[in-house]
Design a protein around this motif. Sequence first.
Motif, mmCIF file in Angstrom:
data_model
loop_
_atom_site.group_PDB
_atom_site.id
_atom_site.type_symbol
_atom_site.label_atom_id
_atom_site.label_comp_id
_atom_site.label_asym_id
_atom_site.label_seq_id
_atom_site.Cartn_x
_atom_site.Cartn_y
_atom_site.Cartn_z
ATOM 1 N N HIS A 45 1.320 -3.995 -11.175
ATOM 2 C CA HIS A 45 1.131 -4.253 -9.808
ATOM 3 C C HIS A 45 1.694 -5.452 -9.138
ATOM 4 O O HIS A 45 2.139 -5.365 -8.167
ATOM 5 C CB HIS A 45 -0.542 -4.405 -9.615
ATOM 6 N N VAL A 46 1.628 -6.283 -9.768
ATOM 7 C CA VAL A 46 2.367 -7.615 -9.212
ATOM 8 C C VAL A 46 3.506 -8.477 -9.725
ATOM 9 O O VAL A 46 3.989 -9.194 -9.024
ATOM 10 C CB VAL A 46 1.128 -8.716 -9.457
ATOM 11 N N ASP A 47 4.134 -7.760 -10.629
ATOM 12 C CA ASP A 47 5.263 -8.341 -11.098
ATOM 13 C C ASP A 47 6.492 -7.459 -11.136
ATOM 14 O O ASP A 47 6.756 -6.482 -12.167
ATOM 15 C CB ASP A 47 5.016 -8.765 -12.707
ATOM 16 N N PRO A 48 7.248 -7.550 -10.184
ATOM 17 C CA PRO A 48 8.266 -6.541 -9.802
ATOM 18 C C PRO A 48 9.359 -6.503 -10.928
ATOM 19 O O PRO A 48 9.762 -5.613 -11.006
ATOM 20 C CB PRO A 48 8.920 -7.090 -8.583
ATOM 21 N N GLY A 63 -5.040 2.016 -8.120
ATOM 22 C CA GLY A 63 -5.755 3.215 -7.573
ATOM 23 C C GLY A 63 -6.902 2.975 -6.688
ATOM 24 O O GLY A 63 -6.894 3.526 -5.496
ATOM 25 N N PHE A 64 -7.666 1.843 -6.762
ATOM 26 C CA PHE A 64 -8.729 1.655 -6.024
ATOM 27 C C PHE A 64 -8.169 0.940 -4.770
ATOM 28 O O PHE A 64 -8.775 0.833 -3.791
ATOM 29 C CB PHE A 64 -9.668 0.573 -6.960
ATOM 30 N N SER A 68 -9.562 2.367 -1.350
ATOM 31 C CA SER A 68 -10.183 1.723 -0.288
ATOM 32 C C SER A 68 -9.294 2.079 1.062
ATOM 33 O O SER A 68 -10.005 1.725 2.198
ATOM 34 C CB SER A 68 -9.884 0.207 -0.554
ATOM 35 N N MET A 69 -8.233 2.410 0.862
ATOM 36 C CA MET A 69 -7.458 2.889 2.496
ATOM 37 C C MET A 69 -8.299 3.957 3.151
ATOM 38 O O MET A 69 -8.221 4.212 4.654
ATOM 39 C CB MET A 69 -6.145 3.190 2.126
ATOM 40 N N LEU A 70 -9.080 4.834 2.433
ATOM 41 C CA LEU A 70 -9.961 5.371 3.248
ATOM 42 C C LEU A 70 -10.830 5.080 4.392
ATOM 43 O O LEU A 70 -10.875 5.803 5.544
ATOM 44 C CB LEU A 70 -10.967 6.404 2.186
ATOM 45 N N ARG A 96 -10.331 11.686 -7.879
ATOM 46 C CA ARG A 96 -9.384 11.739 -8.915
ATOM 47 C C ARG A 96 -7.992 11.107 -8.244
ATOM 48 O O ARG A 96 -7.606 11.458 -7.398
ATOM 49 C CB ARG A 96 -8.963 13.479 -9.280
ATOM 50 N N PHE A 97 -7.444 10.360 -9.354
ATOM 51 C CA PHE A 97 -6.420 9.637 -8.929
ATOM 52 C C PHE A 97 -5.088 10.616 -9.675
ATOM 53 O O PHE A 97 -5.141 10.687 -10.755
ATOM 54 C CB PHE A 97 -6.155 8.388 -9.793
ATOM 55 N N MET A 98 -4.300 11.076 -8.785
ATOM 56 C CA MET A 98 -3.379 12.074 -9.178
ATOM 57 C C MET A 98 -1.800 11.855 -9.460
ATOM 58 O O MET A 98 -1.395 12.186 -10.307
ATOM 59 C CB MET A 98 -3.216 13.354 -8.031
ATOM 60 N N SER A 99 -1.488 10.619 -8.555
ATOM 61 C CA SER A 99 -0.220 10.042 -8.827
ATOM 62 C C SER A 99 -0.177 8.891 -8.180
ATOM 63 O O SER A 99 -0.948 8.335 -7.077
ATOM 64 C CB SER A 99 0.717 11.063 -7.709
ATOM 65 N N PRO A 100 0.789 8.002 -8.793
ATOM 66 C CA PRO A 100 0.895 6.592 -8.416
ATOM 67 C C PRO A 100 1.333 6.314 -7.209
ATOM 68 O O PRO A 100 2.410 7.004 -6.698
ATOM 69 C CB PRO A 100 1.458 5.748 -9.639
ATOM 70 N N VAL A 101 1.002 5.302 -6.362
ATOM 71 C CA VAL A 101 1.593 4.817 -5.181
ATOM 72 C C VAL A 101 2.677 3.658 -5.495
ATOM 73 O O VAL A 101 2.118 2.685 -5.782
ATOM 74 C CB VAL A 101 0.632 4.542 -4.154
ATOM 75 N N LYS A 102 3.964 3.961 -5.353
ATOM 76 C CA LYS A 102 4.864 2.897 -5.488
ATOM 77 C C LYS A 102 4.888 2.009 -4.314
ATOM 78 O O LYS A 102 4.640 2.683 -3.147
ATOM 79 C CB LYS A 102 6.372 3.731 -5.810
#
Length: 153
Positions: A45-48, A63-64, A68-70, A96-102
């Motif tokens: 998440h935090v180290d490009p 994922g959370f 939380s954006m809901l 259900r988390f279906m796909s990661p958000v890049k």
Amino acid sequence: MPTVIEKKQEKEYIGFEAEPTAWHTISQEAINQFADCTLDHQFIHVDPEKAKDTPFGTTIAHGFLSLSMLSHFAEQYSVIIDGFYMGLNYGFDKVRFMSPVKVNSRIRARAKILDIEEAKAGQYRVKTQVTVDIEGEDKPALIAEWISMQLVA
């Protein structure tokens, strides 16, 4: 903008599908702030630099964070009962988390009302299926069944 419905007409809105929300960009700054709030500083998440060596090739949102954006999106797609004065988060029946958000991806929500019931006088439980889309991706980021409680005067 929420859709306002009359009391006693709530059952007519079961199956109602709101227009998709506006797109929202998930920045690295937002991911880092979420990591700070939740104390989840996993490198993905935090180290490009480290994240470049993963199958994603970049950092991804928690994922959370996507879930939380809901709260943000609900302002655009909600159905509220006339006389509404307060809403409460009642919980989720399914997530259900279906796909990661890049990082720097744009997401939006699509919502469908699954049920509205008056739990007791002036208190309505609203179950909404929310799908969070990722722009340009076939699979959504997540699908959730979210229950809110609306207090109505």
